[in-house]
Every structure is written in C-alpha cells, then in structure tokens.
Design a protein around this motif. Structure first.
Motif, PDB file in Angstrom:
ATOM      1  N   TYR A  84       0.845  -1.196   0.000  1.00 45.00           N
ATOM      2  CA  TYR A  84       0.000   0.000   0.000  1.00 45.00           C
ATOM      3  C   TYR A  84       0.877   1.242   0.000  1.00 45.00           C
ATOM      4  CZ  TYR A  84      -4.580  -2.095   0.332  1.00 45.00           C
ATOM      5  OH  TYR A  84      -5.743  -2.777   0.028  1.00 45.00           O
ATOM      6  N   GLY A  85       0.384   2.285  -0.673  1.00 45.57           N
ATOM      7  CA  GLY A  85       1.164   3.501  -0.789  1.00 45.57           C
ATOM      8  C   GLY A  85       0.380   4.740  -0.405  1.00 45.57           C
ATOM      9  N   LEU A  86       1.102   5.796  -0.043  1.00 41.40           N
ATOM     10  CA  LEU A  86       0.538   7.126   0.126  1.00 41.40           C
ATOM     11  C   LEU A  86       0.822   7.900  -1.146  1.00 41.40           C
ATOM     12  CD1 LEU A  86       1.675   8.072   3.757  1.00 41.40           C
ATOM     13  CD2 LEU A  86      -0.426   6.901   3.032  1.00 41.40           C
ATOM     14  N   ALA A  87      -0.180   8.619  -1.626  1.00 34.85           N
ATOM     15  CA  ALA A  87      -0.020   9.338  -2.887  1.00 34.85           C
ATOM     16  C   ALA A  87      -0.574  10.748  -2.781  1.00 34.85           C
ATOM     17  CB  ALA A  87      -0.731   8.583  -4.021  1.00 34.85           C
ATOM     18  N   CYS A  88       0.052  11.658  -3.530  1.00 32.64           N
ATOM     19  CA  CYS A  88      -0.455  13.016  -3.707  1.00 32.64           C
ATOM     20  C   CYS A  88      -0.002  13.470  -5.083  1.00 32.64           C
ATOM     21  CB  CYS A  88       0.054  13.949  -2.613  1.00 32.64           C
ATOM     22  SG  CYS A  88       1.804  14.396  -2.775  1.00 32.64           S
ATOM     23  N   LEU A  89      -0.461  14.626  -5.510  1.00 37.09           N
ATOM     24  CA  LEU A  89      -0.009  15.163  -6.785  1.00 37.09           C
ATOM     25  C   LEU A  89       1.424  15.663  -6.642  1.00 37.09           C
ATOM     26  CD1 LEU A  89      -3.111  17.108  -8.149  1.00 37.09           C
ATOM     27  CD2 LEU A  89      -2.412  14.737  -8.592  1.00 37.09           C
ATOM     28  N   ALA A  90       2.312  15.147  -7.470  1.00 38.47           N
ATOM     29  CA  ALA A  90       3.728  15.502  -7.357  1.00 38.47           C
ATOM     30  C   ALA A  90       3.981  16.963  -7.681  1.00 38.47           C
ATOM     31  CB  ALA A  90       4.551  14.614  -8.291  1.00 38.47           C
ATOM     32  N   GLN A  91       3.111  17.576  -8.456  1.00 40.69           N
ATOM     33  CA  GLN A  91       3.310  18.971  -8.844  1.00 40.69           C
ATOM     34  C   GLN A  91       2.784  19.946  -7.791  1.00 40.69           C
ATOM     35  OE1 GLN A  91       5.420  18.017 -10.994  1.00 40.69           O
ATOM     36  NE2 GLN A  91       4.765  19.139 -12.816  1.00 40.69           N
ATOM     37  N   ASN A  92       2.177  19.433  -6.731  1.00 37.74           N
ATOM     38  CA  ASN A  92       1.632  20.256  -5.649  1.00 37.74           C
ATOM     39  C   ASN A  92       2.609  20.226  -4.468  1.00 37.74           C
ATOM     40  OD1 ASN A  92       0.212  21.159  -3.304  1.00 37.74           O
ATOM     41  ND2 ASN A  92      -1.747  20.717  -4.301  1.00 37.74           N
ATOM     42  N   SER A  93       3.331  21.323  -4.258  1.00 35.70           N
ATOM     43  CA  SER A  93       4.389  21.346  -3.241  1.00 35.70           C
ATOM     44  C   SER A  93       3.843  21.149  -1.831  1.00 35.70           C
ATOM     45  CB  SER A  93       5.164  22.667  -3.327  1.00 35.70           C
ATOM     46  OG  SER A  93       5.797  22.790  -4.585  1.00 35.70           O
ATOM     47  N   GLU A  94       2.711  21.757  -1.524  1.00 37.60           N
ATOM     48  CA  GLU A  94       2.150  21.613  -0.171  1.00 37.60           C
ATOM     49  C   GLU A  94       1.690  20.187   0.080  1.00 37.60           C
ATOM     50  OE1 GLU A  94      -0.669  24.411   1.194  1.00 37.60           O
ATOM     51  OE2 GLU A  94       0.696  26.122   1.002  1.00 37.60           O
ATOM     52  N   ALA A  95       1.118  19.552  -0.926  1.00 31.40           N
ATOM     53  CA  ALA A  95       0.699  18.160  -0.771  1.00 31.40           C
ATOM     54  C   ALA A  95       1.901  17.261  -0.532  1.00 31.40           C
ATOM     55  CB  ALA A  95      -0.077  17.709  -2.007  1.00 31.40           C
ATOM     56  N   VAL A  96       2.985  17.514  -1.246  1.00 28.08           N
ATOM     57  CA  VAL A  96       4.221  16.752  -1.028  1.00 28.08           C
ATOM     58  C   VAL A  96       4.691  16.929   0.414  1.00 28.08           C
ATOM     59  CG1 VAL A  96       6.662  16.595  -1.646  1.00 28.08           C
ATOM     60  CG2 VAL A  96       4.932  16.787  -3.446  1.00 28.08           C
ATOM     61  N   GLY A  97       4.610  18.150   0.915  1.00 30.72           N
ATOM     62  CA  GLY A  97       4.996  18.399   2.300  1.00 30.72           C
ATOM     63  C   GLY A  97       4.147  17.619   3.281  1.00 30.72           C
ATOM     64  N   LYS A  98       2.867  17.455   2.974  1.00 31.08           N
ATOM     65  CA  LYS A  98       1.982  16.686   3.856  1.00 31.08           C
ATOM     66  C   LYS A  98       2.422  15.227   3.938  1.00 31.08           C
ATOM     67  CE  LYS A  98      -2.119  19.518   2.891  1.00 31.08           C
ATOM     68  NZ  LYS A  98      -3.454  19.529   2.243  1.00 31.08           N
ATOM     69  N   VAL A  99       2.877  14.672   2.814  1.00 33.09           N
ATOM     70  CA  VAL A  99       3.343  13.282   2.821  1.00 33.09           C
ATOM     71  C   VAL A  99       4.509  13.124   3.794  1.00 33.09           C
ATOM     72  CG1 VAL A  99       4.427  11.466   1.451  1.00 33.09           C
ATOM     73  CG2 VAL A  99       2.551  12.802   0.481  1.00 33.09           C
ATOM     74  N   TYR A 100       5.473  14.041   3.728  1.00 33.43           N
ATOM     75  CA  TYR A 100       6.608  13.988   4.646  1.00 33.43           C
ATOM     76  C   TYR A 100       6.143  14.084   6.088  1.00 33.43           C
ATOM     77  CZ  TYR A 100      10.226  14.285   1.043  1.00 33.43           C
ATOM     78  OH  TYR A 100      11.070  14.012   0.001  1.00 33.43           O
ATOM     79  N   ASP A 101       5.196  14.960   6.344  1.00 34.39           N
ATOM     80  CA  ASP A 101       4.707  15.156   7.705  1.00 34.39           C
ATOM     81  C   ASP A 101       3.974  13.923   8.220  1.00 34.39           C
ATOM     82  OD1 ASP A 101       4.165  16.954  10.009  1.00 34.39           O
ATOM     83  OD2 ASP A 101       2.101  16.731   9.352  1.00 34.39           O
ATOM     84  N   ILE A 102       3.136  13.338   7.384  1.00 35.58           N
ATOM     85  CA  ILE A 102       2.351  12.166   7.790  1.00 35.58           C
ATOM     86  C   ILE A 102       3.259  10.984   8.115  1.00 35.58           C
ATOM     87  CG2 ILE A 102       0.746  10.407   6.921  1.00 35.58           C
ATOM     88  CD1 ILE A 102      -0.610  12.729   5.337  1.00 35.58           C
ATOM     89  N   LYS A 103       4.275  10.772   7.308  1.00 39.08           N
ATOM     90  CA  LYS A 103       5.176   9.640   7.523  1.00 39.08           C
ATOM     91  C   LYS A 103       6.229   9.901   8.589  1.00 39.08           C
ATOM     92  CE  LYS A 103       7.024   7.261   4.255  1.00 39.08           C
ATOM     93  NZ  LYS A 103       6.625   5.844   4.441  1.00 39.08           N
TER      94      LYS A 103
END
Length: 274
Positions: A84-103
């Motif tokens: 299973y993976g976590l995904a967000c739009l790679a072109q969205n900088s804030e969404a990418v930041g959320k992935v780092y925060d969640i993990k």
C-alpha cells in the motif's frame, strides 16, 4: 529510500521546506479538519487488460472521489502491485509536504513518482535507455531512477537531479494516474522505518491524516517477501545500472538488464533510507 545525501545549506527555503517548518506547529489542526473515508474496491472491480476494462459504477465513483481528493491537495492511500502507498499530486508542493509530515519522513529522503503510461516517463525523465527496456519493465514492481526533466516540480526532491519513476502493475492506480493526467508522488503507507503494509488495517494509525483510503484488499501472500516493495534500479548512467534496493523483483530485473540489454552493473555510494 534515500538516493543522495541531502544538502542542507540552501540559502533560500523552498516552498516545500517552508511548508515542512510550518507543519511542525500546525499538523494537529490539519488532522482534525480531515474526515477520512475508507472506500472498498469490489472483488470484480477490474478484469482483463487495462485497455479493455469497463469500471463498475462503484469503482468509477471511487476513482472520481480519489481524483477529487488529490486535486484538492490531499494525501490518499491506495493499493499498488507490491504494497500500500501514500499518494499526492507531485506537482503540488504543499501536498508533497503533507506526505513527509504524515510519515515523519526526513526531508532529505526523496519520493518516487507514479505515472500511468510509458509515454509519460519521457515527460518527467531524461530517458537514455531504449524504449523497449522501459516496456519490458513497466508496468511492474520496479522503480527506475533517471535524470529528472524540467517539467517535474522543482520542490519535489530539490536536493537531487534524479527521480525514481514507477508504473505499478495494478489497474486501480494506473487508471488513477491516467485520470489525474499528471504524476503522483508515491511512497509506502507506513511511518518511516516501520514495516511496509499489505492491508489497510496495518496503517490504521495514519487514517486520520489522510483524506481517503482505498481498500483493495490484502496484497500478496502476507509473507515478509511480499513486503519488500519494488526493486529500485538506477539507470542514470549510460550503459550501466545499479541496484539501489533489492525489492521483490531484483533477479528478473538484473537478468533482463544484463542478458538482453548488455548493461554493466556498478556499485554507487547511495545513502540508504526507507
């Protein structure tokens, strides 16, 4: 997995770095605002080749809901062909930041991208290997590391000129990538350094941080081998390859690269991580 050493002495913080610093104080508020939905794919959601598939109405609705959550800048959990993976739009900088925060992921560890078609690899990577090689490995349980193109979000892995790209051999995430029409940032659905997950209940502690969880049922046979994730191979040097992570498909990948394409294996001093 960390592909290169993180360069910390950047004079001006990027949008991603500023977001990560902000999240140290604001992540709790963000979590409370999300109401996670768990959407379960039916057993007959996809049958036959991807090009011939017609999604059942409920599956099409799940796809549309997932696309909407991604377009709104949220992070979602999805099944892949490995874990299973976590995904967000790679072109969205804030969404990418959320992935780092969640993990709880170190900001110097890169994220891979996921696309829906081999043709998309050429948009976001500088490909130096034959197209037949790409099509022999993709879709499949392999992440290919190449030089990134200028079209990829500069806030995604700003510390390296490389990027790992995947096309999972799983109909749902492939269709999702096609519907989004842009790359997904993709990483394992677990807290950093914890065991990868092959069922949605295994990362239930993360649900409150996600907008949506797509339950595709158990992945693999639940053995340690099934949790290895994709094989990560560096193809950034012409005529050579390096295995960054063994993953679940190292042997057939190495056999293909050496016997069919004559690539030479070399050892690169990678800085490893989850």
């Amino acid at each position: 997995m960390r592909l290169v050493r993180f360069v910390s002495n950047i004079a001006t913080p990027s949008r991603l770095q500023r977001f990560l610093m902000k999240q140290q104080t604001g992540s709790t508020v963000m979590c409370k605002e999300l109401r996670t939905r768990v959407l379960r794919l039916g057993p007959g959601a996809f049958n036959g080749p991807l090009a011939e598939q017609v999604c059942p109405e409920d599956t099409e609705s799940i796809l549309e809901s997932t696309v909407q959550a991604l377009k709104e800048g949220h992070v979602v959990a999805v099944p892949t062909d490995t874990i299973y993976g976590l995904a967000c739009l790679a072109q969205n900088s804030e969404a990418v930041g959320k992935v780092y925060d969640i993990k709880g992921r170190h900001s110097g560890k890169p994220l891979a991208i996921c696309v829906g078609e081999v043709e998309d690899v050429y948009k976001y990577c500088k490909v130096t290997v034959p197209e037949t090689l790409l099509r022999d490995l993709l879709p499949g349980p392999v992440t290919l590391v190449m030089e990134r193109s200028d079209k990829l979000n500069q806030d995604l892995n700003p510390f390296t000129s490389l990027v790992g790209v995947r096309i999972p051999d799983h109909p749902f995430i492939r269709r999702l990538s096609q519907m989004c029409a842009e790359p997904l940032a993709l990483t394992s659905a677990n807290v950093s350094y914890h065991t990868s997950t092959v069922a949605v209940h295994e990362f239930q502690e993360l649900w409150s941080r996600l907008a949506l969880v797509v339950d595709g049922g158990p992945i693999g046979d639940q053995t340690p081998q099934s949790r290895l994730g994709s094989t990560v191979v560096d193809l950034s040097a012409t005529g050579r390859y390096s295995i960054i992570r063994q993953g679940c498909a190292a042997f057939p990948t190495v056999t293909l690269l050496e016997e069919r394409y004559g690539l030479i294996r070399w050892n690169k001093d990678w800085d490893r991580g989850d």
